[in-house]
Design an enzyme around this catalytic site. Structure first.
Site, PDB file in Angstrom:
ATOM      1  N   LYS A  34     -15.088  37.487 -26.873  1.00 48.73           N
ATOM      2  CA  LYS A  34     -14.441  37.332 -25.559  1.00 48.73           C
ATOM      3  C   LYS A  34     -12.940  37.603 -25.648  1.00 48.73           C
ATOM      4  O   LYS A  34     -12.340  38.094 -24.688  1.00 48.73           O
ATOM      5  CB  LYS A  34     -14.711  35.940 -24.980  1.00 48.73           C
ATOM      6  CG  LYS A  34     -16.168  35.685 -24.586  1.00 48.73           C
ATOM      7  CD  LYS A  34     -16.708  36.658 -23.542  1.00 48.73           C
ATOM      8  CE  LYS A  34     -18.043  36.185 -22.974  1.00 48.73           C
ATOM      9  NZ  LYS A  34     -18.654  37.182 -22.059  1.00 48.73           N
ATOM     10  N   TYR A  94     -19.130  28.007 -30.176  1.00 49.10           N
ATOM     11  CA  TYR A  94     -19.000  29.285 -29.464  1.00 49.10           C
ATOM     12  C   TYR A  94     -18.724  30.406 -30.465  1.00 49.10           C
ATOM     13  O   TYR A  94     -19.121  31.555 -30.267  1.00 49.10           O
ATOM     14  CB  TYR A  94     -17.924  29.204 -28.383  1.00 49.10           C
ATOM     15  CG  TYR A  94     -18.105  30.243 -27.299  1.00 49.10           C
ATOM     16  CD1 TYR A  94     -19.269  30.277 -26.536  1.00 49.10           C
ATOM     17  CD2 TYR A  94     -17.121  31.187 -27.038  1.00 49.10           C
ATOM     18  CE1 TYR A  94     -19.445  31.228 -25.548  1.00 49.10           C
ATOM     19  CE2 TYR A  94     -17.282  32.138 -26.047  1.00 49.10           C
ATOM     20  CZ  TYR A  94     -18.453  32.154 -25.306  1.00 49.10           C
ATOM     21  OH  TYR A  94     -18.626  33.101 -24.327  1.00 49.10           O
ATOM     22  N   ILE A 138     -22.566  40.901 -19.179  1.00 49.19           N
ATOM     23  CA  ILE A 138     -23.433  41.130 -20.340  1.00 49.19           C
ATOM     24  C   ILE A 138     -22.817  40.482 -21.571  1.00 49.19           C
ATOM     25  O   ILE A 138     -21.619  40.651 -21.810  1.00 49.19           O
ATOM     26  CB  ILE A 138     -23.532  42.652 -20.634  1.00 49.19           C
ATOM     27  CG1 ILE A 138     -24.177  43.400 -19.479  1.00 49.19           C
ATOM     28  CG2 ILE A 138     -24.275  42.909 -21.933  1.00 49.19           C
ATOM     29  CD1 ILE A 138     -24.161  44.915 -19.696  1.00 49.19           C
TER      30      ILE A 138
HETATM   31  C1  1JT Z   1     -23.764  34.103 -24.799  1.00 50.67           C
HETATM   32  C2  1JT Z   1     -24.486  32.911 -24.787  1.00 50.67           C
HETATM   33  C3  1JT Z   1     -22.538  34.175 -24.134  1.00 50.67           C
HETATM   34  C4  1JT Z   1     -23.993  31.822 -24.128  1.00 50.67           C
HETATM   35  C5  1JT Z   1     -22.773  31.891 -23.496  1.00 50.67           C
HETATM   36  C6  1JT Z   1     -22.050  33.064 -23.492  1.00 50.67           C
HETATM   37  N1  1JT Z   1     -20.911  32.844 -22.797  1.00 50.67           N
HETATM   38  C7  1JT Z   1     -20.905  31.588 -22.384  1.00 50.67           C
HETATM   39  N2  1JT Z   1     -22.027  30.997 -22.796  1.00 50.67           N
HETATM   40  C8  1JT Z   1     -22.372  29.600 -22.592  1.00 50.67           C
HETATM   41  C9  1JT Z   1     -21.787  28.796 -23.723  1.00 50.67           C
HETATM   42  C10 1JT Z   1     -22.308  28.938 -24.982  1.00 50.67           C
HETATM   43  C11 1JT Z   1     -21.787  28.184 -26.038  1.00 50.67           C
HETATM   44  C12 1JT Z   1     -20.765  27.322 -25.811  1.00 50.67           C
HETATM   45  C13 1JT Z   1     -20.240  27.216 -24.544  1.00 50.67           C
HETATM   46  C14 1JT Z   1     -20.766  27.967 -23.495  1.00 50.67           C
HETATM   47  C15 1JT Z   1     -25.803  32.798 -25.473  1.00 50.67           C
HETATM   48  C16 1JT Z   1     -26.388  34.128 -25.854  1.00 50.67           C
HETATM   49  C17 1JT Z   1     -25.367  35.015 -26.464  1.00 50.67           C
HETATM   50  C18 1JT Z   1     -24.258  35.315 -25.468  1.00 50.67           C
HETATM   51  O1  1JT Z   1     -20.300  26.641 -26.903  1.00 50.67           O
HETATM   52  C19 1JT Z   1     -19.948  25.331 -26.735  1.00 50.67           C
HETATM   53  C20 1JT Z   1     -22.337  28.318 -27.446  1.00 50.67           C
END
Ligand code: 1JT
Length: 253
Positions: free
Chosen positions: A160, A153, A90
């Protein structure tokens, strides 16, 4: 490998979800599973996906609603009697927080991201522990942005980092009950969450070029690692963050 084990899986939105890949790996090994969904709009998705699984339980659980969390665990306690593992997959942050500079993160976005993406692990571990009568295993999902700056991110990286630290503190507290707590740090995967992310395509290409295995991670590979972590094969592993990223994180220049 998981015969006679009961698991609860949080975070299935659709068939591409990391949580669903974990569920498939565990179901193939004979686990009995309960699934939670967040909000009515995901109910039908989860019910359809799980229809083929034997004796799956499906319950609503929005982690920002403590009443729903309590009811979900009551239902699972009643249906299963005991719980052996929990998979937490989640996360949430407002879209505007995942672009531009971290510097501009609002109080509200910070609070929401940390509550849903990090605190929920502690909340669910607290609720699950009394049901883990023969010990248990809790697994959560993290990402490299927790320890290195990854453009966009942003506040999710902070969330995280809090999540990975929570894994260590929970592992320390729950060890005496033989409950293990670990995180998987997965490479980027094209899921519903990732879909909203700018430049996801470019990021996947970059990983495929730079990682030792020269490719991206598949959800099922994360699922298989989750299977290992919830199984007795990993009985001495707790408090860890295990990278499942085709080796990307080991590389320097
Ligand atoms: C969320 C989202 C948590 C995307 C996520 C996440 N954990 C990994 N990802 C993929 C991701 C996202 C970004 C990234 C790299 C991987 C979206 C909804 C909220 C929770 O940055 C380069 C932004």
């Amino acid at each position: 490998m998981l015969e006679n084990k009961n698991g609860m899986i949080f975070g299935v939105a659709n068939k591409r979800s990391i949580a669903w890949a974990c569920a498939e790996a565990c179901a193939e090994q004979g686990a009995r599973l309960a699934f939670t969904y967040q909000g009515e709009r995901l109910k039908e998705n989860v019910e359809k996906l799980t229809a083929d699984l034997q004796s799956a339980v499906v319950v609503p659980c929005d982690v920002t609603n403590q009443q729903e969390v309590d009811t979900a665990f009551e239902t699972v306690g009643r249906e299963f009697g005991k719980l052996d593992f929990l998979i937490h997959s989640i996360a949430f942050a407002p879209k505007e927080a995942l672009e531009g500079e971290f510097l501009t993160t609002s109080r509200d976005a910070f609070r929401t991201a940390l509550e849903i993406s990090a605190f929920s692990l502690t909340q669910l571990a607290f609720a699950a522990a009394p049901l883990m009568k023969d010990g248990g295993s809790i697994v959560t999902m993290s990402y490299y942005g927790s320890e290195k700056v990854v453009q966009n991110y942003n506040v999710m990286g902070v969330a995280k980092a809090a999540l990975e630290s929570s894994v260590r503190y929970l592992a320390a507290d729950l060890g005496k009950q033989n409950i293990r707590v670990n995180a998987i740090s997965a490479g980027p995967i094209n899921t519903l969450s990732a879909r909203g992310v700018k430049n996801m395509g470019a990021m996947l290409k970059h990983i495929a070029e730079k990682s030792p295995l020269q490719r991206n991670v598949e959800a099922r590979e994360v699922g298989n690692t989750a299977l290992f972590l919830v199984s007795d094969l990993s009985s001495a592993i707790t408090g860890e963050t295990i990278y499942v990223d085709c080796g990307y994180n080991i590389m320097g220049i």
